[in-house]
Enzyme design. Structure first.
Site, short mmCIF file in Angstrom:
data_model
loop_
_atom_site.label_atom_id
_atom_site.label_comp_id
_atom_site.label_asym_id
_atom_site.label_seq_id
_atom_site.Cartn_x
_atom_site.Cartn_y
_atom_site.Cartn_z
N LYS A 9 0.81 -1.22 0.00
CA LYS A 9 0.00 0.00 0.00
C LYS A 9 0.85 1.27 0.00
O LYS A 9 2.07 1.22 0.27
CB LYS A 9 -0.93 -0.03 1.22
CG LYS A 9 -1.97 -1.17 1.17
CD LYS A 9 -2.92 -1.09 2.38
CE LYS A 9 -3.97 -2.18 2.33
NZ LYS A 9 -4.93 -2.07 3.46
N TYR A 49 -12.34 -2.09 -3.38
CA TYR A 49 -12.81 -2.23 -2.00
C TYR A 49 -14.34 -2.09 -1.88
O TYR A 49 -14.85 -1.75 -0.82
CB TYR A 49 -12.12 -1.20 -1.11
CG TYR A 49 -10.77 -1.64 -0.58
CD1 TYR A 49 -10.64 -2.80 0.20
CD2 TYR A 49 -9.62 -0.89 -0.82
CE1 TYR A 49 -9.41 -3.20 0.71
CE2 TYR A 49 -8.38 -1.29 -0.31
CZ TYR A 49 -8.29 -2.45 0.45
OH TYR A 49 -7.08 -2.84 0.96
N ASN A 112 -1.98 0.43 6.75
CA ASN A 112 -1.41 -0.78 7.33
C ASN A 112 -0.56 -1.59 6.35
O ASN A 112 -0.44 -2.80 6.47
CB ASN A 112 -2.51 -1.62 7.99
CG ASN A 112 -3.57 -2.06 7.01
OD1 ASN A 112 -3.48 -1.76 5.82
ND2 ASN A 112 -4.57 -2.77 7.49
N HIS A 115 -2.20 -5.43 1.67
CA HIS A 115 -3.49 -6.10 1.51
C HIS A 115 -3.22 -7.52 1.10
O HIS A 115 -2.28 -7.79 0.34
CB HIS A 115 -4.33 -5.43 0.41
CG HIS A 115 -5.45 -6.32 -0.08
ND1 HIS A 115 -6.66 -6.39 0.56
CD2 HIS A 115 -5.50 -7.22 -1.09
CE1 HIS A 115 -7.41 -7.30 -0.07
NE2 HIS A 115 -6.73 -7.80 -1.08
N GLU A 126 -9.63 -10.85 -7.46
CA GLU A 126 -8.67 -9.76 -7.29
C GLU A 126 -7.49 -9.90 -8.24
O GLU A 126 -6.99 -8.91 -8.76
CB GLU A 126 -8.21 -9.70 -5.82
CG GLU A 126 -9.34 -9.26 -4.90
CD GLU A 126 -8.98 -9.29 -3.42
OE1 GLU A 126 -9.85 -8.96 -2.59
OE2 GLU A 126 -7.83 -9.64 -3.09
P1 ATP Z 1 -7.00 -6.05 3.57
O1 ATP Z 1 -8.39 -6.35 3.05
O2 ATP Z 1 -6.47 -4.71 3.16
O3 ATP Z 1 -6.04 -7.16 3.33
P2 ATP Z 1 -7.91 -6.83 6.16
O4 ATP Z 1 -8.57 -7.97 5.46
O5 ATP Z 1 -6.98 -7.14 7.30
O6 ATP Z 1 -7.07 -5.96 5.16
P3 ATP Z 1 -10.47 -5.49 6.12
O7 ATP Z 1 -11.39 -5.61 7.28
O8 ATP Z 1 -10.74 -6.24 4.87
O9 ATP Z 1 -8.98 -5.80 6.66
O10 ATP Z 1 -10.35 -3.92 5.80
C1 ATP Z 1 -9.79 -3.50 4.58
C2 ATP Z 1 -8.88 -2.34 4.83
O11 ATP Z 1 -9.65 -1.23 5.29
C3 ATP Z 1 -7.84 -2.55 5.93
O12 ATP Z 1 -6.68 -3.21 5.52
C4 ATP Z 1 -7.54 -1.12 6.33
O13 ATP Z 1 -6.63 -0.50 5.41
C5 ATP Z 1 -8.90 -0.45 6.20
N1 ATP Z 1 -9.60 -0.43 7.49
C6 ATP Z 1 -10.15 -1.49 8.14
N2 ATP Z 1 -10.70 -1.13 9.30
C7 ATP Z 1 -10.47 0.22 9.42
C8 ATP Z 1 -10.78 1.19 10.41
N3 ATP Z 1 -11.44 0.87 11.53
N4 ATP Z 1 -10.39 2.47 10.18
C9 ATP Z 1 -9.73 2.81 9.05
N5 ATP Z 1 -9.40 1.94 8.07
C10 ATP Z 1 -9.77 0.65 8.26
MG MG Z 2 -9.81 -7.74 3.70
#
Ligand code: ATP
Ligand code: MG
Length: 137
Positions: A9, A49, A112, A115, A126
């Protein structure tokens, strides 16, 4: 053998961490079989997303993903989807296990660093979103 879609990212590409993150994937036995650097538009990030469209952080997430280039990649290995998520660590770096990408590099729950696809169906979707058939060997 399984494949998963990974994204390094903007927070990580900005800090020049692509090599350090790729080293963690490779050390875990994941092979980088396709990789490219692209700059997503906000609309392209939004489509990627889409499942999170109703979440309060959706707009912020799309802005962030379009704020700088990302590295999209296909990782291959035994149980690649689960293994990659293990290497990534928990979404919130405060909860991420020591040694994971997010524990070491993530700046916040939103920014973070990586992804990773969460299931075989989403991995296939994807990968197809970012890579053409001829780019995958
Ligand atoms: P990813 O899908 O990016 O691999 P993940 O599966 O761990 O991560 P998801 O719950 O799918 O997490 O959320 C997708 C992305 O949205 C997260 O990686 C993060 O960048 C963002 N995100 C998730 N929760 C929050 C939050 N509470 N506040 C801000 N951003 C968030
Ligand atoms: Mg995810």
């Amino acid at each position: 053998i399984e494949r998963t879609l990974s994204i390094i990212k903007p927070d990580a590409t900005n800090r020049n961490l692509t090599g350090k993150i790729n080293a963690k994937f490779e050390e875990a036995g994941l092979r980088i079989v396709a990789q490219k650097r692209i700059h997503l538009t906000k609309a392209q990030a939004g489509k990627f997303y889409e499942v999170h469209a109703e979440r309060p952080f959706y707009d912020e997430l799309c802005e962030f993903m379009a704020s700088a280039p990302v590295v999209v990649q296909v990782l291959e290995g035994e149980s690649a989807i689960a293994k990659n998520r293990e290497v990534m660590g928990a979404t919130n770096p405060a909860d991420a296990a020591a040694g994971t990408v997010r524990a070491e590099f993530a700046q916040s729950v939103g920014e973070n660093s990586v992804h990773g696809s969460d299931a075989p169906e989403t991995a296939a979707q994807e990968i197809a979103y970012f890579f053409a058939g001829l780019e995958l060997v």
